[in-house]
Design a protein around this motif. Structure first.
Motif, PDB file in Angstrom:
ATOM      1  N   ASN A 175     -60.082 -12.968 104.501  1.00 12.86           N
ATOM      2  CA  ASN A 175     -61.335 -12.701 103.799  1.00 12.86           C
ATOM      3  C   ASN A 175     -62.219 -13.936 103.779  1.00 12.86           C
ATOM      4  O   ASN A 175     -61.740 -15.055 103.548  1.00 12.86           O
ATOM      5  N   ALA A 176     -63.507 -13.703 104.004  1.00 12.07           N
ATOM      6  CA  ALA A 176     -64.491 -14.750 103.772  1.00 12.07           C
ATOM      7  C   ALA A 176     -64.852 -14.774 102.295  1.00 12.07           C
ATOM      8  O   ALA A 176     -64.922 -13.728 101.648  1.00 12.07           O
ATOM      9  N   ILE A 177     -65.063 -15.976 101.775  1.00 15.68           N
ATOM     10  CA  ILE A 177     -65.566 -16.169 100.413  1.00 15.68           C
ATOM     11  C   ILE A 177     -66.909 -16.870 100.571  1.00 15.68           C
ATOM     12  O   ILE A 177     -67.007 -18.104 100.521  1.00 15.68           O
ATOM     13  N   THR A 234     -59.831 -17.143 102.836  1.00 12.96           N
ATOM     14  CA  THR A 234     -58.502 -17.000 102.262  1.00 12.96           C
ATOM     15  C   THR A 234     -57.661 -16.125 103.176  1.00 12.96           C
ATOM     16  O   THR A 234     -58.186 -15.296 103.926  1.00 12.96           O
ATOM     17  N   ILE A 235     -56.342 -16.331 103.117  1.00  9.85           N
ATOM     18  CA  ILE A 235     -55.391 -15.485 103.836  1.00  9.85           C
ATOM     19  C   ILE A 235     -54.431 -14.900 102.818  1.00  9.85           C
ATOM     20  O   ILE A 235     -53.865 -15.626 101.993  1.00  9.85           O
ATOM     21  N   SER A 236     -54.268 -13.578 102.878  1.00 14.91           N
ATOM     22  CA  SER A 236     -53.331 -12.892 101.993  1.00 14.91           C
ATOM     23  C   SER A 236     -52.273 -12.199 102.850  1.00 14.91           C
ATOM     24  O   SER A 236     -52.531 -11.815 103.991  1.00 14.91           O
ATOM     25  N   ARG A 237     -51.067 -12.036 102.289  1.00 11.59           N
ATOM     26  CA  ARG A 237     -50.021 -11.338 103.038  1.00 11.59           C
ATOM     27  C   ARG A 237     -49.239 -10.422 102.108  1.00 11.59           C
ATOM     28  O   ARG A 237     -49.157 -10.650 100.891  1.00 11.59           O
ATOM     29  N   SER A 238     -48.688  -9.384 102.720  1.00 10.23           N
ATOM     30  CA  SER A 238     -47.902  -8.415 101.966  1.00 10.23           C
ATOM     31  C   SER A 238     -46.990  -7.671 102.927  1.00 10.23           C
ATOM     32  O   SER A 238     -47.299  -7.533 104.118  1.00 10.23           O
ATOM     33  N   GLU A 263     -49.934 -11.828  98.199  1.00  3.08           N
ATOM     34  CA  GLU A 263     -50.005 -13.239  97.797  1.00  3.08           C
ATOM     35  C   GLU A 263     -51.024 -13.922  98.693  1.00  3.08           C
ATOM     36  O   GLU A 263     -51.175 -13.575  99.868  1.00  3.08           O
ATOM     37  N   THR A 264     -51.750 -14.863  98.135  1.00  4.53           N
ATOM     38  CA  THR A 264     -52.917 -15.433  98.808  1.00  4.53           C
ATOM     39  C   THR A 264     -52.848 -16.948  98.819  1.00  4.53           C
ATOM     40  O   THR A 264     -52.415 -17.569  97.838  1.00  4.53           O
ATOM     41  N   LYS A 265     -53.274 -17.528  99.936  1.00  6.60           N
ATOM     42  CA  LYS A 265     -53.413 -18.982 100.006  1.00  6.60           C
ATOM     43  C   LYS A 265     -54.798 -19.322 100.557  1.00  6.60           C
ATOM     44  O   LYS A 265     -55.373 -18.565 101.344  1.00  6.60           O
ATOM     45  N   PRO A 266     -55.356 -20.449 100.132  1.00  2.57           N
ATOM     46  CA  PRO A 266     -56.619 -20.889 100.729  1.00  2.57           C
ATOM     47  C   PRO A 266     -56.384 -21.320 102.165  1.00  2.57           C
ATOM     48  O   PRO A 266     -55.287 -21.723 102.549  1.00  2.57           O
TER      49      PRO A 266
END
Length: 522
Positions: free
Chosen positions: A216-218, A225-229, A237-240
């Motif tokens: 996702n762009a912020i 950000t990158i999220s994974r599931s 869960e998300t990390k910058p």
């Protein structure tokens, strides 16, 4: 301001075209490495896929026509324009430059996928319902079906079981919703919120090694950000990740034939617009990281080419107008009036008939292509014999600031040269005539536009012999403004209009784009 100087014969239009590459910037360094950006021009909102050994890159085109540009590459570095998906913008009279046009809107943030022998492209014209285009060939023909809703920045994702989804979120909120599509991707069958990520938009979704990854762009932070599931429905869960200081803020990843991955990301770059960087990806603890392990989450300025051995190629730019069709580098500002331009009325020339308008911001048939950085020089050779009274026909920049050097028709076939600068503001376009009238004799003239994106400055000039040049009007600013500009980087523009009545025409013999040497003076 008027300044005259001579430049050497080596810089004539013909020798520029023969001696220098058409592309102002060359990413492929010729030694097995490349430099970012891969294209030093405004190719925003990238989405890149691989189909066997071919990569395809779709980019935003707003209200330019033809629209929704797709590029092709064999190595992620050397790109050519493959096609435009939308021949003519439809669904809104403003696309014909009525009621002020549809600047800052139109077609953008498309998502491209390949599934069961077809290319699918999801795009949402601003204020309209989402369309799913499809074609068996990247060059078309493309047809679309419209969904029942507007999905902002749609992210097309097709899971391993063949189920297709559209991810959508808008940065003013950040709620990521997944729309489930039917088997032929023509209708929404379900909608479910999967995640909330404050400020998120421009989503991309991939699956790798048992995880789903959501990029996702912020925009408010110019960050990603990158999220994974383990499930599309979370928990996530998300990390910058990277940002515009370390490489960009909107993009995703594409898999390589050897099983590795590369990242693509958009970076805001000032007046040139929003450019795309390509980065190697490494994996650590099932997280993707941009760059190299010794410098994680930093897009390298220079790196080995993703795939070696492919020759240099580039989008076209210069044009002698010898074809019966416009080159793929050209786009009209909004839909053209096809009765007012021709490549066949005088073969070997582009003829632009004057359209009625009160300025370039409302002039139909303004023909544009992307300006290129870091420094560029565009030269057009014009035959002005067909220009009539009150016609204004010329060359210049187009965007937040539109600087034109134009031939103006007068009484009894008299002609003069004018330099004017139009700024797009919240109250509408504002035009300043810097040089009102310089008498011009003869029917041939060369017009020139220089843009230096390091200096954020441009210049225009003219010549009667392509050897001795006269700069007019002084420097003008280069800028990007999504609020009151075009939401695009500066463009190069050829135009011909008349504020009082239908007029004559201008014949454009050639257009040449080349690098502007450091320190070169007009």
């Amino acid at each position: 301001m008027i300044r005259t100087a001579c430049i050497s014969l080596a810089l004539t239009t013909g020798l520029i075209a023969a001696a220098l590459p058409a592309q102002v910037w060359r990413s492929d360094q010729g030694d097995g490495t490349y430099r970012n950006p891969v294209l030093f021009a405004d190719y925003p909102d990238p989405d890149i896929i691989r189909v066997e050994d071919d990569f395809y890159f779709v980019s935003t085109t707003f209200a330019n026509a033809p629209g929704v540009t797709i590029l092709h590459s064999k190595d992620l570095v050397n790109w050519r324009i493959a096609t435009h998906v939308v021949d003519r913008l439809d669904g809104d009279p403003r696309y014909d430059l009525k009621n002020g046009g549809d600047y800052r809107h139109g077609f953008y943030a498309a998502s491209l996928r390949w599934h069961k022998g077809l290319f699918y492209l999801a795009v949402t014209p601003v204020g309209h319902k989402t369309r799913i285009y499809r074609s068996a060939r990247i060059g078309g023909p493309w047809a679309y079906k419209e969904l029942d809703r507007e999905a902002f920045d749609p992210a097309l994702f097709i899971d391993a079981d063949g189920t297709a989804y559209l991810g959508t979120s808008i940065g003013s909120d950040g709620t990521v919703t997944l729309l489930t599509l039917n088997d032929d991707l023509s209708a929404v069958t379900a909608a479910k919120v999967t995640y909330y990520n404050k400020g998120a938009e421009g989503s991309k979704i991939i699956r790798h090694n048992g995880y789903y990854y959501l990029f996702n762009a912020i925009p408010g932070k110019l960050a990603m950000t990158i999220s994974r599931s383990r499930s599309l429905w979370g928990p996530w869960e998300t990390k910058p990740s990277i940002d515009d200081k370390t490489g960009g803020h909107q993009g995703g990843m594409v898999d390589m034939p050897n099983g590795s991955w590369y990242g693509f990301v958009m970076v805001d770059a000032g007046a040139i617009g929003r450019m795309t960087n390509i980065s190697p990806i490494f994996w650590k603890d099932d997280w993707p990281w941009w760059g190299r392990p010794d410098k994680p989450d930093v897009v390298p300025e220079r790196s080995p080419k993703p795939i070696a051995g492919h020759p240099f190629t580039e989008p076209p730019s210069s044009d002698d107008f010898s074809s019966s069709k416009l080159g793929l580098q050209w786009q009209w500002n909004h839909n053209p009036d096809d009765s007012k331009w021709s490549l066949t009325q005088r073969p070997g020339f582009l003829r632009l008939h004057a359209t009625r308008a009160d300025g370039i911001w409302t002039a139909r048939n303004t023909l544009t292509q992307k300006a290129q950085g870091p420094r560029m020089r565009a030269i057009a050779k014009l035959d002005i014999a067909g220009i009539k009274a009150s016609d204004i026909c010329g060359l210049g920049s187009f965007g937040k600031y539109s600087a034109q050097i134009s031939i103006v028709g007068g009484a009894k076939n008299a002609r003069s040269l004018r330099m004017q600068l139009t700024e797009s503001t919240k109250d509408g376009p504002r035009t300043q005539v810097r040089v009102p009238a310089i008498a011009i004799a003869g029917n041939s003239i060369w017009l020139r536009t220089d843009m230096d994106f390091d200096m954020k400055q441009g210049h225009v000039a003219y010549s009667l012999d392509n050897r001795k040049w006269t700069e007019v009007g002084g420097p003008f600013p280069l800028a990007f403004d999504w609020r009151t500009g075009t939401f695009q980087g500066q463009q190069i523009a050829l135009s011909c209009y008349n504020s009082t009545a239908s007029g004559g025409y201008v014949d454009i013999d050639s257009f040449t784009l080349a690098p502007l040497a450091t320190g070169l003076q007009p």
